[in-house]
Design an enzyme around this catalytic site. Structure first.
Site, PDB file in Angstrom:
ATOM      1  CG  HIS A 141      -1.900   1.408   1.504  1.00 42.58           C
ATOM      2  ND1 HIS A 141      -3.097   1.260   1.494  1.00 42.58           N
ATOM      3  CD2 HIS A 141      -1.577   2.649   0.925  1.00 42.58           C
ATOM      4  CE1 HIS A 141      -3.838   2.041   1.386  1.00 42.58           C
ATOM      5  NE2 HIS A 141      -2.942   3.239   0.576  1.00 42.58           N
ATOM      6  CG  HIS A 183      -0.645   7.220  -1.184  1.00 41.87           C
ATOM      7  ND1 HIS A 183      -2.182   7.507  -1.649  1.00 41.87           N
ATOM      8  CD2 HIS A 183      -1.308   6.642   0.049  1.00 41.87           C
ATOM      9  CE1 HIS A 183      -2.690   7.291  -0.772  1.00 41.87           C
ATOM     10  NE2 HIS A 183      -2.528   6.604   0.221  1.00 41.87           N
ATOM     11  CG  LEU A 184       5.189   5.916  -6.382  1.00 40.10           C
ATOM     12  CD1 LEU A 184       5.837   4.438  -6.651  1.00 40.10           C
ATOM     13  CD2 LEU A 184       6.639   5.832  -4.967  1.00 40.10           C
ATOM     14  NE  ARG A 185       0.454  11.813  -2.224  1.00 45.53           N
ATOM     15  CZ  ARG A 185      -0.079  11.687  -1.894  1.00 45.53           C
ATOM     16  NH1 ARG A 185      -0.554  11.280  -2.011  1.00 45.53           N
ATOM     17  NH2 ARG A 185      -0.702  11.895  -0.307  1.00 45.53           N
ATOM     18  CG  ASN A 225      -4.409   8.869  -2.999  1.00 51.04           C
ATOM     19  OD1 ASN A 225      -3.677   8.329  -3.870  1.00 51.04           O
ATOM     20  ND2 ASN A 225      -5.049   8.923  -1.973  1.00 51.04           N
ATOM     21  CE  LYS A 264      -7.906   2.155  -0.871  1.00 49.73           C
ATOM     22  NZ  LYS A 264      -6.639   2.915   0.079  1.00 49.73           N
ATOM     23  CG  HIS A 276      -9.651   5.072   3.303  1.00 48.00           C
ATOM     24  ND1 HIS A 276      -8.959   5.313   3.641  1.00 48.00           N
ATOM     25  CD2 HIS A 276     -11.022   5.559   4.073  1.00 48.00           C
ATOM     26  CE1 HIS A 276      -8.621   5.946   4.525  1.00 48.00           C
ATOM     27  NE2 HIS A 276      -9.670   6.049   5.394  1.00 48.00           N
ATOM     28  CG  HIS A 318      -5.700   2.230   5.689  1.00 50.98           C
ATOM     29  ND1 HIS A 318      -6.931   2.177   5.706  1.00 50.98           N
ATOM     30  CD2 HIS A 318      -5.004   2.892   3.939  1.00 50.98           C
ATOM     31  CE1 HIS A 318      -6.779   2.840   5.103  1.00 50.98           C
ATOM     32  NE2 HIS A 318      -6.175   3.574   4.362  1.00 50.98           N
ATOM     33  CG  LEU A 329      -8.271  10.693   7.635  1.00 49.78           C
ATOM     34  CD1 LEU A 329      -8.976  11.169   6.259  1.00 49.78           C
ATOM     35  CD2 LEU A 329      -8.481  10.281   9.034  1.00 49.78           C
ATOM     36  CG  ASP A 369      -1.379   5.135   4.060  1.00 46.67           C
ATOM     37  OD1 ASP A 369      -1.563   5.003   2.384  1.00 46.67           O
ATOM     38  OD2 ASP A 369      -2.551   5.989   4.112  1.00 46.67           O
ATOM     39  CG  HIS A 379      -0.294  15.244   2.689  1.00 50.17           C
ATOM     40  ND1 HIS A 379      -0.579  15.583   1.358  1.00 50.17           N
ATOM     41  CD2 HIS A 379      -0.485  14.693   2.516  1.00 50.17           C
ATOM     42  CE1 HIS A 379      -2.268  14.552   0.990  1.00 50.17           C
ATOM     43  NE2 HIS A 379      -1.680  13.588   2.259  1.00 50.17           N
ATOM     44  CB  ALA A 433      -5.525  12.627   5.773  1.00 54.31           C
TER      45      ALA A 433
HETATM   46  O1  DOR Z   1      -3.850   9.535   5.236  1.00 55.97           O
HETATM   47  C1  DOR Z   1      -4.475   9.063   4.975  1.00 55.97           C
HETATM   48  N1  DOR Z   1      -3.770   9.854   3.374  1.00 55.97           N
HETATM   49  N2  DOR Z   1      -4.640   8.269   4.090  1.00 55.97           N
HETATM   50  C2  DOR Z   1      -5.438   8.244   3.284  1.00 55.97           C
HETATM   51  O2  DOR Z   1      -6.616   7.461   3.259  1.00 55.97           O
HETATM   52  C3  DOR Z   1      -4.704   8.942   2.012  1.00 55.97           C
HETATM   53  C4  DOR Z   1      -3.416   9.503   2.242  1.00 55.97           C
HETATM   54  C5  DOR Z   1      -3.575   9.902   1.142  1.00 55.97           C
HETATM   55  O3  DOR Z   1      -3.281   9.580  -0.394  1.00 55.97           O
HETATM   56  O4  DOR Z   1      -2.484  11.428   1.672  1.00 55.97           O
HETATM   57 ZN    ZN Z   2      -3.383   5.199   1.165  1.00 58.13          ZN
END
Ligand code: DOR
Ligand code: ZN
Length: 351
Positions: free
Chosen positions: A15, A17-19, A43, A101, A138, A176, A221, A249, A253, A265
């Site tokens: 799980h 997130h690479l953006r 996402n 997802k 999620h 998560h 989150l 996860d 940011h 989050a």
């Molecule tokens: O804390 C989180 N950040 N929870 C998520 O489900 C998404 C993630 C994000 O993409 O920043």
């Molecule tokens: Zn996530």
């Protein structure tokens, strides 16, 4: 005396997130140095909803990786109210798309395009059950009147249980997980369900959000829960039960977006993720079970081969920097200016 070390089958992150763009280029090397593969969250804004989007995103990830990297991004699609069964069929036939997802609309970062009513996604979900494409959830309801700390538990009762009754063949990863209720549900289910657990939910309880003042870099989150839930997660992760596996996860940011009147989050842990899991397993007295959790259970659940290579961790303390570059911005990583007690060998390090 040489430092103690452990060698594992190279782990995977189920799980991540690479953006995209400059952020992608900044964060991807940390994961690629540690993990062989990762399930890449869809996402983005706009989200990755088609096989064509996923393939194009995968190409951008491959281009962002260091030249020597053999990292393999495993792609996912973002489920919407309108996902067509034909897109699921295309995903099943595509070599790089491994799962779909479910973000309940409004649950978290970039979830606005998510599912507003699970019944609307039913044609796609039925096709996933038929073609054995895993659903990654999620697991939080989003109704404003439901307490933030109860949203996972309510999701189990209102969404997950009925969904599995309706589609008993559907393979599900409860992402998560953060509560004792989720641990029990996954452990005791007759269904084909696994769960990922993050480093932050294993290491911290909700006091970390408020220690000495409001701590935006500890906000993710689902939100951190009370100590008894953290303890239940550690028990599950270190139990050897193959239903539980590693998923960081890690979610970068920019600093200003977290240190804000309405902070985002997401906790960035990719720079020390496997190291933090080693800390959890060591403190639980089960370092011998880290390899199952980090390197075997996830691959087995997804029906993918385990990795052939290895990663060595050395019992040596170090401090992640106060900030890391993220394109033109910076991010504040987990354990910034604090101590991490395991580390990866010099040749594998980004810093
Ligand atoms: O804390 C989180 N950040 N929870 C998520 O489900 C998404 C993630 C994000 O993409 O920043
Ligand atoms: Zn996530």
């Amino acid at each position: 005396m040489p430092a103690m070390q452990i060698t594992l089958t190279r782990p995977d992150d189920w799980h991540l997130h690479l953006r995209d763009g400059a952020a992608l280029a900044a964060v991807a090397p940390y994961t690629a140095e540690r993990f062989a593969r990762a399930i890449i969250m869809p996402n983005l804004n706009p989200p990755v909803t088609t096989v064509a989007d996923a393939e194009a995103y995968r190409q951008r990830i491959m281009q962002a990786l260091p030249d020597h990297s053999d990292f393999n991004p495993l792609m996912t699609l973002y489920l919407t109210d309108r996902t067509r069964p034909a897109e699921i069929t295309a995903a099943a036939e595509h070599p790089h798309v491994h799962a779909v997802k479910l973000y309940p609309a409004g649950a978290t970062t970039h979830s606005d395009a998510g599912v507003t009513d699970i019944n609307l996604a039913m044609p796609a979900l039925e096709k996933m059950a038929e073609l054995d494409i895993p659903l990654l959830v999620h697991g939080e309801v989003t109704r404003a009147e439901v307490d933030m700390f109860d949203r996972e538990h309510v999701f189990i009762d209102e969404v997950l249980t009925p969904l599995l009754e309706r589609l008993p063949r559907l393979r599900v990863v409860f992402e998560h997980i953060t509560t004792a209720a989720a641990v029990e549900f996954v452990r005791d289910s007759d269904h084909r369900i696994g769960a990922t657990i993050t480093p932050q939910h294993l290491l911290y309880n909700r006091n970390a959000l408020f220690s000495g003042g409001l701590r935006p870099h500890m906000f993710c989150l689902p939100v951190l829960k009370r100590e008894r839930h953290r303890a239940a997660l550690v028990e599950a992760a270190t139990s050897g039960n193959p239903r539980f596996f590693l998923g960081t996860d890690s979610a970068p940011h920019p600093r200003h977006a977290k240190e804000s009147a309405c902070g985002c989050a997401g906790i960035f842990s990719a720079h020390c993720a496997i190291e933090l899991y080693a800390e959890v397993f060591e403190h639980a007295g089960h370092l011998d079970r880290l390899e199952g959790f980090a390197s075997h259970h996830g691959a087995d659940f997804y029906g993918l081969p385990r990795n052939n290579d290895t990663l060595t961790l050395v019992r040596e303390s170090w401090q992640p920097p106060a900030t890391l570059p993220m394109g033109d911005e910076t991010l504040v990583p987990l354990r910034a200016d604090e101590t991490v007690i395991w580390r990866i060998p010099r040749e594998a390090r980004v810093f």
